[in-house]
Design a protein around this motif. Structure first.
Motif, PDB file in Angstrom:
ATOM      1  N   ALA A  18       0.779  -1.061   0.218  1.00 30.77           N
ATOM      2  CA  ALA A  18       0.074  -0.159   0.056  1.00 30.77           C
ATOM      3  C   ALA A  18       0.995   1.503  -0.201  1.00 30.77           C
ATOM      4  N   VAL A  19       1.937   1.165   0.754  1.00 29.52           N
ATOM      5  CA  VAL A  19       2.982   2.432   0.964  1.00 29.52           C
ATOM      6  C   VAL A  19       3.587   2.647  -0.593  1.00 29.52           C
ATOM      7  N   ALA A  20       3.946   1.457  -1.231  1.00 23.61           N
ATOM      8  CA  ALA A  20       4.534   1.603  -2.581  1.00 23.61           C
ATOM      9  C   ALA A  20       3.462   1.967  -3.627  1.00 23.61           C
ATOM     10  N   ILE A  21       2.206   1.732  -3.595  1.00 24.53           N
ATOM     11  CA  ILE A  21       1.281   2.444  -4.278  1.00 24.53           C
ATOM     12  C   ILE A  21       0.871   3.500  -4.360  1.00 24.53           C
ATOM     13  N   LEU A  22       0.873   3.984  -2.923  1.00 19.79           N
ATOM     14  CA  LEU A  22       0.800   5.483  -2.675  1.00 19.79           C
ATOM     15  C   LEU A  22       1.838   6.398  -3.022  1.00 19.79           C
ATOM     16  N   PHE A  23       3.100   5.778  -2.976  1.00 17.66           N
ATOM     17  CA  PHE A  23       4.437   6.575  -3.366  1.00 17.66           C
ATOM     18  C   PHE A  23       4.190   6.742  -4.985  1.00 17.66           C
ATOM     19  N   LEU A  24       3.774   5.662  -5.638  1.00 19.27           N
ATOM     20  CA  LEU A  24       3.803   5.767  -7.101  1.00 19.27           C
ATOM     21  C   LEU A  24       2.822   6.884  -7.537  1.00 19.27           C
ATOM     22  N   ALA A  25       1.552   6.944  -6.996  1.00 16.65           N
ATOM     23  CA  ALA A  25       0.752   7.585  -7.201  1.00 16.65           C
ATOM     24  C   ALA A  25       0.997   9.039  -7.216  1.00 16.65           C
ATOM     25  N   LEU A  26       1.567   9.208  -5.817  1.00 16.96           N
ATOM     26  CA  LEU A  26       2.018  10.779  -5.595  1.00 16.96           C
ATOM     27  C   LEU A  26       3.068  11.090  -6.680  1.00 16.96           C
ATOM     28  N   GLN A  27       4.082  10.217  -6.930  1.00 15.66           N
ATOM     29  CA  GLN A  27       5.227  10.714  -8.077  1.00 15.66           C
ATOM     30  C   GLN A  27       4.639  10.640  -9.124  1.00 15.66           C
ATOM     31  N   SER A  28       3.655  10.157  -9.792  1.00 14.07           N
ATOM     32  CA  SER A  28       3.296  10.240 -11.127  1.00 14.07           C
ATOM     33  C   SER A  28       2.342  11.309 -11.267  1.00 14.07           C
ATOM     34  N   ALA A  29       1.809  11.791 -10.092  1.00 13.86           N
ATOM     35  CA  ALA A  29       0.855  12.965 -10.245  1.00 13.86           C
ATOM     36  C   ALA A  29       1.792  14.343  -9.761  1.00 13.86           C
ATOM     37  N   ASN A  30       2.923  14.251  -9.875  1.00  9.30           N
ATOM     38  CA  ASN A  30       3.860  15.536  -9.634  1.00  9.30           C
ATOM     39  C   ASN A  30       3.683  15.935  -8.192  1.00  9.30           C
ATOM     40  N   LEU A  31       3.009  15.552  -7.281  1.00 10.72           N
ATOM     41  CA  LEU A  31       2.715  15.860  -6.134  1.00 10.72           C
ATOM     42  C   LEU A  31       3.942  15.632  -5.026  1.00 10.72           C
ATOM     43  N   LEU A  32       4.726  14.653  -5.360  1.00  8.03           N
ATOM     44  CA  LEU A  32       6.024  14.187  -4.522  1.00  8.03           C
ATOM     45  C   LEU A  32       7.308  14.146  -5.272  1.00  8.03           C
ATOM     46  N   SER A  33       8.173  15.032  -5.140  1.00 10.44           N
ATOM     47  CA  SER A  33       9.303  14.993  -5.969  1.00 10.44           C
ATOM     48  C   SER A  33      10.614  15.121  -4.952  1.00 10.44           C
ATOM     49  N   LEU A  34      11.394  13.662  -4.903  1.00 12.93           N
ATOM     50  CA  LEU A  34      12.260  13.508  -4.007  1.00 12.93           C
ATOM     51  C   LEU A  34      13.582  13.984  -4.886  1.00 12.93           C
ATOM     52  N   ASN A  35      14.133  15.179  -4.471  1.00 12.80           N
ATOM     53  CA  ASN A  35      15.416  15.450  -5.306  1.00 12.80           C
ATOM     54  C   ASN A  35      16.130  16.200  -4.131  1.00 12.80           C
ATOM     55  N   PHE A  36      17.407  15.556  -4.008  1.00 15.22           N
ATOM     56  CA  PHE A  36      18.471  15.971  -3.135  1.00 15.22           C
ATOM     57  C   PHE A  36      19.430  16.892  -3.755  1.00 15.22           C
ATOM     58  N   GLN A  37      19.332  17.470  -4.763  1.00 17.25           N
ATOM     59  CA  GLN A  37      20.337  18.222  -5.459  1.00 17.25           C
ATOM     60  C   GLN A  37      20.074  19.457  -5.044  1.00 17.25           C
ATOM     61  N   SER A  38      21.290  20.291  -4.837  1.00 16.65           N
ATOM     62  CA  SER A  38      20.912  21.726  -4.446  1.00 16.65           C
ATOM     63  C   SER A  38      20.543  22.520  -5.715  1.00 16.65           C
ATOM     64  N   THR A  39      19.674  23.360  -5.432  1.00 23.44           N
ATOM     65  CA  THR A  39      19.143  24.170  -6.304  1.00 23.44           C
ATOM     66  C   THR A  39      19.439  25.859  -6.406  1.00 23.44           C
ATOM     67  N   TYR A  40      19.155  26.419  -7.195  1.00 23.70           N
ATOM     68  CA  TYR A  40      19.151  28.024  -7.181  1.00 23.70           C
ATOM     69  C   TYR A  40      17.920  28.469  -7.714  1.00 23.70           C
ATOM     70  N   GLN A  41      17.398  29.738  -7.357  1.00 19.32           N
ATOM     71  CA  GLN A  41      16.202  30.053  -8.037  1.00 19.32           C
ATOM     72  C   GLN A  41      16.407  31.340  -8.760  1.00 19.32           C
ATOM     73  N   VAL A  42      15.603  31.340 -10.143  1.00 13.77           N
ATOM     74  CA  VAL A  42      15.457  32.424 -11.078  1.00 13.77           C
ATOM     75  C   VAL A  42      13.876  32.637 -11.136  1.00 13.77           C
TER      76      VAL A  42
END
Length: 162
Positions: A18-42
């Motif tokens: 159930a956790v795996a299905i929830l993770f995939l649903a959130l990831q495919s809907a762009n509601l969850l993005s796991l990104n550990f890269q540093s970013t800069y804002q423009v």
């Protein structure tokens, strides 16, 4: 004892599924993005953002290089101000331009970056001035219909062709 042990393992397996299905649903809907890269804002200003949403992809040459962080209305310029979080490993020239594009015919919208030729690169807090707004399908259809109506009403169109 054996039965309750099996029940625990089955319950644990169902919970992990159930956790795996929830993770995939959130990831495919762009509601969850796991990104550990540093970013800069423009930031960038658009006349019309169409259906662009926060967390939308920012792509260059088809590669994901960042995400849309925020979209607000600027009441001084009467434009939409879009804040982008670009990954620090990607450096774009200062004269780069942005377009709002659509994936597929009726897919979700994303930002496309076209790199410029300037030697200086974008840094945190910069503003991208070269922007192209979203193409709104309704306005294209209405322009087409009005132009066809204007062609049909002209005197030259009413004359028979020889």
């Amino acid at each position: 004892m054996q039965r309750s042990k099996n029940d625990v393992w089955v319950g644990l397996f169902v919970l992990i599924g159930a956790v795996a299905i929830l993770f995939l649903a959130l990831q495919s809907a762009n509601l969850l993005s796991l990104n550990f890269q540093s970013t800069y804002q423009v930031t960038a200003k658009f006349d019309n953002v169409g259906g662009l949403k926060p967390k939308a992809a920012v792509r260059s040459a088809g590669v994901l290089v960042g995400r849309v962080e925020n979209i607000v209305f600027d009441d001084k310029s009467f434009q939409a101000r879009v804040t982008l979080a670009l990954e620090s490993r990607y450096a774009f020239p200062k004269d780069s331009s942005l377009k709002i594009l659509t994936s597929g015919l009726l897919g979700e919208q994303y930002l496309g970056i076209e790199a410029g030729a300037d030697e200086k690169v974008l840094v945190a807090g910069d503003t991208i001035s070269g922007t192209q707004s979203a193409v709104v399908l309704e306005s294209l259809i209405s322009q087409f219909l009005y132009s066809k109506a204007a062609d049909g009403a002209s005197p030259e169109a009413a004359k028979p062709k020889k």
